[in-house]
Design an enzyme around this catalytic site. Structure first.
Site, PDB file in Angstrom:
ATOM      1  N   GLU A  65       1.837  -4.995  10.948  1.00 37.93           N
ATOM      2  CA  GLU A  65       1.365  -3.600  10.962  1.00 37.93           C
ATOM      3  C   GLU A  65       2.208  -2.814  11.961  1.00 37.93           C
ATOM      4  O   GLU A  65       2.195  -3.095  13.158  1.00 37.93           O
ATOM      5  CB  GLU A  65      -0.115  -3.544  11.385  1.00 37.93           C
TER       6      GLU A  65
ATOM      7  N   GLU B 169       1.783   3.715   3.042  1.00 31.18           N
ATOM      8  CA  GLU B 169       2.197   3.155   4.334  1.00 31.18           C
ATOM      9  C   GLU B 169       3.717   3.232   4.416  1.00 31.18           C
ATOM     10  O   GLU B 169       4.440   2.284   4.100  1.00 31.18           O
ATOM     11  CB  GLU B 169       1.647   1.735   4.470  1.00 31.18           C
TER      12      GLU B 169
ATOM     13  N   HIS C 156       0.881  -1.179   0.000  1.00 27.14           N
ATOM     14  CA  HIS C 156       0.000   0.000   0.000  1.00 27.14           C
ATOM     15  C   HIS C 156       0.917   1.228   0.000  1.00 27.14           C
ATOM     16  O   HIS C 156       1.755   1.385   0.896  1.00 27.14           O
ATOM     17  CB  HIS C 156      -0.918  -0.008   1.218  1.00 27.14           C
TER      18      HIS C 156
ATOM     19  N   HIS D 188       3.302  -3.337   6.750  1.00 30.88           N
ATOM     20  CA  HIS D 188       2.261  -2.334   6.509  1.00 30.88           C
ATOM     21  C   HIS D 188       2.181  -1.369   7.679  1.00 30.88           C
ATOM     22  O   HIS D 188       2.822  -1.578   8.704  1.00 30.88           O
ATOM     23  CB  HIS D 188       0.895  -3.026   6.375  1.00 30.88           C
TER      24      HIS D 188
HETATM   25 ZN   LIG Z   1      -1.444  -2.000   4.175  1.00 32.14          ZN
END
Ligand SMILES: [Zn+2]
Length: 348
Positions: A227, A68, A65, A163
């Protein structure tokens, strides 16, 4: 471009200057014997001088993404330190900046969510119709080639797909353990996460089309979606928040013993399993809590989580914890995941 990389130590800048295409190059050998090769825009192979002594093949992907940014900065710094010789390389590593065009535009996606296009989803209906679908297919090929080119024998295959969450989180750093099919969950991997400062793990309950599930399913890799904190513009991240992750990952690459090594304590991990996924059935679906509510917020029995048209979605268990709420998904897609503390997990 490898010459430029050796001069300026900035693979991200090279990637962003060539977001559509970068010809394969290399390998070139650095002064300390480390070999580097460019396979494509955002794709860099790093190998020690003698690969027959390696046992680990680590894929480190970030920027799947594009907005990010913290993990992209972390990985770019690792690459810089490899090229300038301060990070010794003892194991094979494939660095991937997943979606260079989205990174270039500072957006999450260009046309489609890249992290829903793996395990062949890129070629299913409607086929290879956009850049992200082509990129997913290409990235699958690079991961396949990376694992296939490893020396023979027992290999420790790893893939950490990095991420940052869109919203805040009760647990700022957490990992998603992809569905292991019929295999057990590995405690040794949780040990890495704990050393990396990640105390929360979500055990997924079914096959997905994410990058980490692809590597786990197809290559038996120990893979996680990780994350790290919250979305911020490039350059505005305080990378000190991720020092433990950075340190633990560098320890894998250089095979140094992490000096912060502490005894693994499973009881200090928050381990959740999916209790249910709430699928949006009607256009009138709405969530019954603030738009910016943190991931891992807890709701007690009887609380109303959402309304699907006028049908209330109520917590029936003693409590549930929610992650990744999004009322704006198309009808028929998951709008919310509900979790409970994991029970009876098969650990190895
Ligand atoms: Zn992501």
């Amino acid at each position: 471009m490898l010459k430029t990389l050796r001069t300026f130590h900035d693979f991200l800048a090279i990637t962003l200057a060539n977001p559509y295409y970068l010809g394969a190059e290399g390998p070139v050998t650095l002064e300390n014997g480390t070999r580097i090769s460019i396979w494509d825009t955002g794709v860099l192979l790093v190998e020690p001088a003698v690969t027959c002594q390696t046992h680990t093949d680590l894929v480190l992907s970030s920027g799947v993404h594009g907005n990010e940014t913290a993990p992209i900065e972390l990985c770019n710094k690792m690459i810089a330190d490899i090229v300038n010789g301060t990070l010794a390389v003892a194991q094979r590593v494939l660095f991937i900046f997943g979606n260079p065009q989205a990174i270039h535009h500072s957006t999450r996606i260009v046309e489609e969510n890249l992290n829903r296009l793996f395990s062949g989803e890129h070629s299913r209906q409607p086929g290879l119709v956009n850049k992200e679908r082509h990129r997913a297919k290409a990235l699958e090929g690079y991961v396949r080639r990376f694992y296939a080119k490893a020396p023979s024998g027992e290999r420790n295959r790893l893939h950490y797909d990095l991420h940052t969450a869109i919203r805040g989180s009760v647990h700022p750093q957490f990992a998603i353990y992809p569905y292991p099919d019929s295999k057990p969950y590995y405690q040794a991997q949780l040990q890495f996460l704990q050393q990396a400062g990640i105390d929360t793990v979500l055990l997924h309950n079914g096959p997905t089309t994410t990058f980490s599930y692809f590597s786990a399913h197809e290559f038996d890799a120990h893979a996680f979606t990780i994350e790290l904190g919250k979305v911020l513009p490039m350059g505005q991240n305080d990378l000190r928040q991720f020092a433990e992750f950075d340190y633990a990952t560098r320890a894998i690459i250089s095979e140094s013993v992490a000096s912060t090594h502490h005894e693994f304590d499973l009881s200090k991990m928050n381990i959740y399993q999916v209790s249910r996924s709430i699928v949006k059935q009607h256009d009138g679906f709405r969530l019954n809590f603030a738009k910016d509510l943190c991931n891992f917020s807890r709701f007690e029995q009887g609380a109303t989580l959402a309304f699907d048209n006028e049908q209330a979605v109520v917590v029936e268990a003693q409590f549930e914890v929610i992650v990744f709420p999004n009322a704006d998904v198309p009808k028929g897609q998951r709008a919310l995941i509900c979790l409970q503390p994991a029970q009876d997990v098969q650990w190895l």
